[in-house]
Motif scaffolding. Structure first.
Motif, PDB file in Angstrom:
ATOM      1  N   SER A   1       0.963  -1.268   0.381  1.00  0.00           N
ATOM      2  CA  SER A   1       0.036  -0.112  -0.054  1.00  0.00           C
ATOM      3  C   SER A   1       0.932   0.723   0.174  1.00  0.00           C
ATOM      4  O   SER A   1       1.923   1.616   0.424  1.00  0.00           O
ATOM      5  CB  SER A   1      -0.571   0.175   1.532  1.00  0.00           C
ATOM      6  N   GLY A   2       0.724   2.625  -0.942  1.00  0.00           N
ATOM      7  CA  GLY A   2       1.104   3.725  -0.821  1.00  0.00           C
ATOM      8  C   GLY A   2       2.163   3.862  -1.620  1.00  0.00           C
ATOM      9  O   GLY A   2       3.415   4.504  -1.834  1.00  0.00           O
ATOM     10  N   VAL A   3       2.618   2.323  -2.688  1.00  0.00           N
ATOM     11  CA  VAL A   3       3.601   2.181  -3.175  1.00  0.00           C
ATOM     12  C   VAL A   3       3.375   2.891  -4.707  1.00  0.00           C
ATOM     13  O   VAL A   3       4.737   3.044  -5.343  1.00  0.00           O
ATOM     14  CB  VAL A   3       4.307   0.936  -4.569  1.00  0.00           C
ATOM     15  N   GLY A   4       2.338   3.143  -5.093  1.00  0.00           N
ATOM     16  CA  GLY A   4       2.180   4.310  -6.561  1.00  0.00           C
ATOM     17  C   GLY A   4       1.346   3.243  -7.105  1.00  0.00           C
ATOM     18  O   GLY A   4       1.325   3.468  -8.626  1.00  0.00           O
ATOM     19  N   LYS A   5       1.064   1.852  -6.795  1.00  0.00           N
ATOM     20  CA  LYS A   5       0.046   0.539  -8.096  1.00  0.00           C
ATOM     21  C   LYS A   5      -0.891   2.014  -9.055  1.00  0.00           C
ATOM     22  O   LYS A   5      -1.357   1.618  -9.988  1.00  0.00           O
ATOM     23  CB  LYS A   5      -0.443  -0.081  -7.696  1.00  0.00           C
ATOM     24  N   SER A   6      -2.124   2.266  -8.140  1.00  0.00           N
ATOM     25  CA  SER A   6      -3.440   3.477  -8.901  1.00  0.00           C
ATOM     26  C   SER A   6      -2.163   4.528  -9.444  1.00  0.00           C
ATOM     27  O   SER A   6      -2.782   4.644 -10.453  1.00  0.00           O
ATOM     28  CB  SER A   6      -4.121   4.167  -7.516  1.00  0.00           C
ATOM     29  N   THR A   7      -1.475   5.023  -8.947  1.00  0.00           N
ATOM     30  CA  THR A   7      -1.175   5.476  -9.620  1.00  0.00           C
ATOM     31  C   THR A   7      -0.340   5.526 -10.889  1.00  0.00           C
ATOM     32  O   THR A   7      -0.844   6.715 -12.308  1.00  0.00           O
ATOM     33  CB  THR A   7      -0.016   6.514  -8.971  1.00  0.00           C
ATOM     34  N   ALA A   8       0.539   5.044 -10.943  1.00  0.00           N
ATOM     35  CA  ALA A   8       0.450   3.976 -12.449  1.00  0.00           C
ATOM     36  C   ALA A   8      -0.360   4.096 -13.513  1.00  0.00           C
ATOM     37  O   ALA A   8      -0.452   4.073 -14.410  1.00  0.00           O
ATOM     38  CB  ALA A   8       1.566   3.661 -12.186  1.00  0.00           C
ATOM     39  N   LEU A   9      -1.507   2.952 -12.923  1.00  0.00           N
ATOM     40  CA  LEU A   9      -2.948   2.464 -13.524  1.00  0.00           C
ATOM     41  C   LEU A   9      -3.581   3.985 -14.465  1.00  0.00           C
ATOM     42  O   LEU A   9      -3.706   3.834 -15.301  1.00  0.00           O
ATOM     43  CB  LEU A   9      -3.647   1.686 -12.936  1.00  0.00           C
ATOM     44  N   GLN A  10      -3.586   4.798 -13.474  1.00  0.00           N
ATOM     45  CA  GLN A  10      -4.050   6.841 -14.457  1.00  0.00           C
ATOM     46  C   GLN A  10      -3.364   7.257 -15.132  1.00  0.00           C
ATOM     47  O   GLN A  10      -3.616   7.033 -16.183  1.00  0.00           O
ATOM     48  CB  GLN A  10      -3.913   7.060 -12.901  1.00  0.00           C
ATOM     49  N   LEU A  11      -1.979   6.702 -15.397  1.00  0.00           N
ATOM     50  CA  LEU A  11      -1.451   7.071 -16.443  1.00  0.00           C
ATOM     51  C   LEU A  11      -1.222   7.011 -17.376  1.00  0.00           C
ATOM     52  O   LEU A  11      -1.020   6.659 -18.961  1.00  0.00           O
ATOM     53  CB  LEU A  11      -0.421   7.162 -15.670  1.00  0.00           C
ATOM     54  N   LEU A  12      -0.935   5.423 -17.264  1.00  0.00           N
ATOM     55  CA  LEU A  12      -0.933   4.201 -18.012  1.00  0.00           C
ATOM     56  C   LEU A  12      -2.306   4.349 -18.882  1.00  0.00           C
ATOM     57  O   LEU A  12      -2.101   4.056 -20.511  1.00  0.00           O
ATOM     58  CB  LEU A  12      -0.986   2.717 -17.748  1.00  0.00           C
ATOM     59  N   ARG A  13      -3.273   4.071 -18.282  1.00  0.00           N
ATOM     60  CA  ARG A  13      -4.624   4.926 -18.494  1.00  0.00           C
ATOM     61  C   ARG A  13      -4.702   5.688 -19.780  1.00  0.00           C
ATOM     62  O   ARG A  13      -5.424   5.886 -20.705  1.00  0.00           O
ATOM     63  CB  ARG A  13      -5.643   4.359 -17.639  1.00  0.00           C
ATOM     64  N   LEU A  14      -4.565   6.995 -19.133  1.00  0.00           N
ATOM     65  CA  LEU A  14      -4.514   8.021 -20.151  1.00  0.00           C
ATOM     66  C   LEU A  14      -3.001   8.132 -21.229  1.00  0.00           C
ATOM     67  O   LEU A  14      -4.116   8.796 -22.439  1.00  0.00           O
ATOM     68  CB  LEU A  14      -3.224   9.670 -18.964  1.00  0.00           C
ATOM     69  N   ARG A  15      -2.921   6.986 -21.303  1.00  0.00           N
ATOM     70  CA  ARG A  15      -1.065   6.693 -22.203  1.00  0.00           C
ATOM     71  C   ARG A  15      -2.554   5.456 -23.259  1.00  0.00           C
ATOM     72  O   ARG A  15      -1.706   4.935 -24.120  1.00  0.00           O
ATOM     73  CB  ARG A  15      -0.258   6.498 -22.012  1.00  0.00           C
ATOM     74  N   GLY A  16      -3.234   5.094 -23.353  1.00  0.00           N
ATOM     75  CA  GLY A  16      -4.116   4.441 -24.273  1.00  0.00           C
ATOM     76  C   GLY A  16      -4.270   3.043 -23.450  1.00  0.00           C
ATOM     77  O   GLY A  16      -4.667   2.324 -24.526  1.00  0.00           O
ATOM     78  N   HIS A  17      -4.072   2.610 -23.004  1.00  0.00           N
ATOM     79  CA  HIS A  17      -3.943   1.543 -22.404  1.00  0.00           C
ATOM     80  C   HIS A  17      -4.877   0.870 -21.621  1.00  0.00           C
ATOM     81  O   HIS A  17      -5.872   1.823 -20.257  1.00  0.00           O
ATOM     82  CB  HIS A  17      -2.714   0.760 -21.504  1.00  0.00           C
TER      83      HIS A  17
END
Length: 157
Positions: A10-26
């Motif tokens: 928890s807190g490592v940045g999984k959700s933050t990484a997912l948000q950026l990946l989603r914005l990049r079209g994944h």
């Protein structure tokens, strides 16, 4: 095309990484919702937040094109490792995790002292298990843009 599991404490940045990946079209799936996970009672009587196995099975079997990034850290996720192309552990020191958890607004977990203690306990006991079974480990203290680029490279982009 690749199916990538992003795991870590928890807190490592999984959700933050997912948000950026989603914005990049994944295509991305955060499994910390009732759609993908459920509470169960373990044999010792304690609660456990586990993946809904049929939902995860259907997700992975039904994915055919592009990359799929799935984030989560559940006790039953190892059953699905053969269905992923990569299992990526994001890691960061305890002090980084606690600062991020204290600052985040989208997830209330980790605000109470007993939850912070649980995060530290999991860092000591669960993260080594994840490290032993991951195909890759990424330093989550790096800027999220770098972490996301590394994740995309692992997916073959």
């Amino acid at each position: 095309m690749g199916k990538i599991l992003i795991t870590g404490m928890s807190g490592v940045g999984k959700s933050t990484a997912l948000q950026l990946l989603r914005l990049r079209g994944h295509r991305t799936v955060d499994t910390d919702t009732d759609v993908w996970s459920r509470w169960v009672t373990t044999p010792d009587g304690s609660p456990d937040w586990v993946w809904r196995e049929q939902a995860i099975t259907d997700l992975l079997a039904g994915h055919a094109t592009g990359s799929l990034f799935v984030a989560g850290c559940k006790t039953n996720q190892g059953r699905f490792y053969p269905s992923f192309d990569q299992v990526v552990l994001l890691s960061a020191p305890a002090e980084v995790l606690l600062v991020r958890i204290a600052a985040r607004t989208g997830n209330p977990y980790g605000k109470r002292p007993e939850e912070r203690n649980a995060v530290l306990h999991h860092l000591a006991t669960v993260e080594p298990l994840l490290r032993a079974t991951a195909t890759h480990e990424l330093d989550a203290t790096a800027p999220v843009e770098i972490v996301v680029r590394q994740l995309e490279e692992l997916a073959g982009h």
